[in-house]
Design a protein around this motif. Structure first.
Motif, PDB file in Angstrom:
ATOM      1  N   MET A   1      11.209  42.325  47.039  1.00 53.96           N
ATOM      2  CA  MET A   1       9.776  41.985  47.065  1.00 53.96           C
ATOM      3  C   MET A   1       9.411  41.167  45.830  1.00 53.96           C
ATOM      4  O   MET A   1       8.694  40.211  45.912  1.00 53.96           O
ATOM      5  CB  MET A   1       8.985  43.308  47.123  1.00 53.96           C
ATOM      6  CG  MET A   1       7.514  43.114  47.332  1.00 53.96           C
ATOM      7  SD  MET A   1       7.100  42.545  48.956  1.00 53.96           S
ATOM      8  CE  MET A   1       5.359  42.423  48.812  1.00 53.96           C
ATOM      9  N   ALA A   2       9.960  41.601  44.663  1.00 53.57           N
ATOM     10  CA  ALA A   2       9.653  40.878  43.423  1.00 53.57           C
ATOM     11  C   ALA A   2      10.271  39.497  43.463  1.00 53.57           C
ATOM     12  O   ALA A   2       9.689  38.527  43.003  1.00 53.57           O
ATOM     13  CB  ALA A   2      10.170  41.665  42.221  1.00 53.57           C
ATOM     14  N   ALA A   3      11.465  39.411  44.069  1.00 48.12           N
ATOM     15  CA  ALA A   3      12.160  38.112  44.117  1.00 48.12           C
ATOM     16  C   ALA A   3      11.378  37.144  44.993  1.00 48.12           C
ATOM     17  O   ALA A   3      11.188  35.992  44.644  1.00 48.12           O
ATOM     18  CB  ALA A   3      13.582  38.301  44.645  1.00 48.12           C
TER      19      ALA A   3
ATOM     20  N   CYS B   1      -9.471  44.180  48.291  1.00 48.59           N
ATOM     21  CA  CYS B   1      -8.295  45.018  48.500  1.00 48.59           C
ATOM     22  C   CYS B   1      -7.036  44.167  48.627  1.00 48.59           C
ATOM     23  O   CYS B   1      -5.978  44.525  48.122  1.00 48.59           O
ATOM     24  CB  CYS B   1      -8.469  45.842  49.771  1.00 48.59           C
ATOM     25  SG  CYS B   1      -9.950  46.806  49.779  1.00 48.59           S
ATOM     26  N   HIS B   2      -7.195  43.013  49.308  1.00 53.43           N
ATOM     27  CA  HIS B   2      -6.055  42.139  49.534  1.00 53.43           C
ATOM     28  C   HIS B   2      -5.536  41.599  48.205  1.00 53.43           C
ATOM     29  O   HIS B   2      -4.331  41.575  47.950  1.00 53.43           O
ATOM     30  CB  HIS B   2      -6.486  40.991  50.446  1.00 53.43           C
ATOM     31  CG  HIS B   2      -5.368  40.125  50.901  1.00 53.43           C
ATOM     32  ND1 HIS B   2      -4.092  40.595  51.151  1.00 53.43           N
ATOM     33  CD2 HIS B   2      -5.306  38.809  51.147  1.00 53.43           C
ATOM     34  CE1 HIS B   2      -3.321  39.609  51.535  1.00 53.43           C
ATOM     35  NE2 HIS B   2      -4.030  38.497  51.532  1.00 53.43           N
TER      36      HIS B   2
ATOM     37  N   LYS C   1       0.099  43.764  43.255  1.00 58.07           N
ATOM     38  CA  LYS C   1       1.030  44.883  43.276  1.00 58.07           C
ATOM     39  C   LYS C   1       0.462  46.114  42.593  1.00 58.07           C
ATOM     40  O   LYS C   1       1.181  46.832  41.914  1.00 58.07           O
ATOM     41  CB  LYS C   1       2.351  44.482  42.609  1.00 58.07           C
ATOM     42  CG  LYS C   1       3.054  43.401  43.358  1.00 58.07           C
ATOM     43  CD  LYS C   1       4.380  43.142  42.751  1.00 58.07           C
ATOM     44  CE  LYS C   1       5.235  42.342  43.686  1.00 58.07           C
ATOM     45  NZ  LYS C   1       6.593  42.260  43.220  1.00 58.07           N
ATOM     46  N   ARG C   2      -0.821  46.350  42.764  1.00 54.76           N
ATOM     47  CA  ARG C   2      -1.403  47.568  42.202  1.00 54.76           C
ATOM     48  C   ARG C   2      -1.175  48.717  43.157  1.00 54.76           C
ATOM     49  O   ARG C   2      -1.243  48.553  44.366  1.00 54.76           O
ATOM     50  CB  ARG C   2      -2.898  47.374  41.994  1.00 54.76           C
ATOM     51  CG  ARG C   2      -3.164  46.526  40.797  1.00 54.76           C
ATOM     52  CD  ARG C   2      -4.554  46.670  40.330  1.00 54.76           C
ATOM     53  NE  ARG C   2      -4.786  45.775  39.219  1.00 54.76           N
ATOM     54  CZ  ARG C   2      -5.971  45.327  38.882  1.00 54.76           C
ATOM     55  NH1 ARG C   2      -7.016  45.687  39.592  1.00 54.76           N
ATOM     56  NH2 ARG C   2      -6.112  44.538  37.858  1.00 54.76           N
ATOM     57  N   ASN C   3      -0.966  49.879  42.577  1.00 56.06           N
ATOM     58  CA  ASN C   3      -0.759  51.079  43.365  1.00 56.06           C
ATOM     59  C   ASN C   3      -2.116  51.705  43.656  1.00 56.06           C
ATOM     60  O   ASN C   3      -2.826  52.073  42.726  1.00 56.06           O
ATOM     61  CB  ASN C   3       0.104  52.039  42.550  1.00 56.06           C
ATOM     62  CG  ASN C   3       0.530  53.225  43.346  1.00 56.06           C
ATOM     63  OD1 ASN C   3       0.123  53.411  44.485  1.00 56.06           O
ATOM     64  ND2 ASN C   3       1.379  54.037  42.758  1.00 56.06           N
ATOM     65  N   PRO C   4      -2.507  51.836  44.936  1.00 57.43           N
ATOM     66  CA  PRO C   4      -3.845  52.383  45.216  1.00 57.43           C
ATOM     67  C   PRO C   4      -4.047  53.776  44.677  1.00 57.43           C
ATOM     68  O   PRO C   4      -5.180  54.186  44.425  1.00 57.43           O
ATOM     69  CB  PRO C   4      -3.949  52.355  46.738  1.00 57.43           C
ATOM     70  CG  PRO C   4      -2.609  52.057  47.236  1.00 57.43           C
ATOM     71  CD  PRO C   4      -1.841  51.417  46.164  1.00 57.43           C
TER      72      PRO C   4
END
Lengths: 166, 171
Positions: B1-3, A36-37, A43-46
């Motif tokens: 966050m992306a930066a 999960c981490h 940056k996946r959307n659950p």
């Protein structure tokens, strides 16, 4: 001791497991395991990842509203320790779990209700349309010259028996 | 966050390249198999190795003592470096014009946020987004009067109660 929920997959995190990530805006993300981490770091959307509870609840595959969920809500007020209350709570947890599992099973069966009929329909359609993949089309049309016409012969049993006796 | 994500990648690259510059080599390498076991040195799917706060580590200052960021000179207590909750000696690199500290001063600081995961007594791990420090004097009292951002529980055990009271959020 508190049982937390994983931010990504919504499973319970037992003590001694997982990583807590504190962002600079003081939002805490708890993860049950590195799977999960790592998904979070990617940056996946659950809500779009198929095996998470968030996805399943969103698409109606799992129960969303049920009175059994009310028992598990987060309470911030500490309770004074009372042995009887603890005993009753433990018994109640078992019963509530049983009921919740039964309801989830029912929800699942309701979801899969028309499946047999649909499968049969699909099979019939496939038989009708795609039979040429299995049997050659020439074999299906029986050539009338090859088969003899059907003649009905009457079999007389009593005469045969008389002859046999004689 | 992306930066900050992009800056993390570049920092990882620079840290792995500058690993041999620092005196504490063992601390910076950590688990070497992560970097070399991949057939290619692909930066995108490498695991970020967060290590200790050691000499030349830049830290953000999150109080209103006047400094903006400091560079660690020495980690007191710890052969490999400082971790969450430890004290360090740092040199102020950039400061606000009218503050209690000036650029070039040597100060003590308490690490309040570290990107390296720190094990908690219940078995879980905590980690923060960046490395941040609160400037203190030799006795351990904070120089500034406000602390920004979240701070960890670990400070309670290290007896930095003043910082905890000033904090706006305790993680």
């Amino acid at each position: 001791m508190r049982l937390e929920k994983c931010w990504f997959c919504s499973s319970t995190i037992y003590p001694g497991h997982g990583i807590q990530f504190v962002r600079n805006d003081a939002k805490i993300f708890r993860f049950c395991r590195s799977k999960c981490h790592k998904n979070f770091k990617m940056k996946r959307n659950p809500r779009k990842v198929k095996w998470t509870k968030a996805y399943r609840r969103l698409r109606g595959k799992d129960m969303t509203q049920d009175s059994t969920f009310e028992f598990e809500r987060k309470r911030n007020r500490p309770e004074r320790y009372d042995r009887n209350v603890t005993e009753e709570t433990l018994k109640a947890i078992k019963k509530i779990d049983k009921i919740r599992v039964a309801r989830e099973a029912r929800h699942h069966s309701m979801r899969m209700k028309g499946k047999k009929a649909m499968e049969r329909q699909a099979a019939a359609k496939e038989l009708e349309q795609d039979i040429h993949l299995v049997k050659a089309p020439l074999a299906l049309q029986e050539d009338p010259s090859l088969t003899l016409p059907k003649i009905k012969v009457k079999v007389s049993h009593p005469q045969a028996e008389n002859q046999m006796e004689e | 966050m992306a930066a900050c994500f992009a800056s993390k990648w570049s920092m990882a690259v620079s840290r792995s390249l500058l690993g041999n510059l620092s005196s504490n080599n063992l601390g910076s390498l950590g688990k070497p198999q992560d970097l070399t076991s991949l057939g290619y040195n692909g930066l995108f799917f490498q695991q970020q190795l967060r290590t200790f706060i050691q000499m030349r580590t830049k830290l953000k200052v999150v109080d209103n003592s006047g400094a903006k960021w400091v560079r660690c000179i020495q980690a007191l207590k710890g052969r490999k470096g400082a971790r969450l909750g430890d004290t360090i000696i740092a040199s102020v690199q950039e400061a606000q014009p009218r503050g209690k500290v000036k650029k070039g001063e040597v100060v003590y600081g308490v690490v309040v946020r570290a990107a390296m995961p720190r094990g908690r007594c219940d078995g879980s791990e905590v980690k923060f987004d960046d490395n941040a420090v609160v400037l203190v004097n030799k006795q351990g009292e904070p120089i500034g009067t406000r602390v920004f951002g979240p701070v960890p529980h670990e400070l309670r055990k290290k007896k930095h109660l003043k910082i905890l009271t000033l904090a706006e959020h305790i993680a």
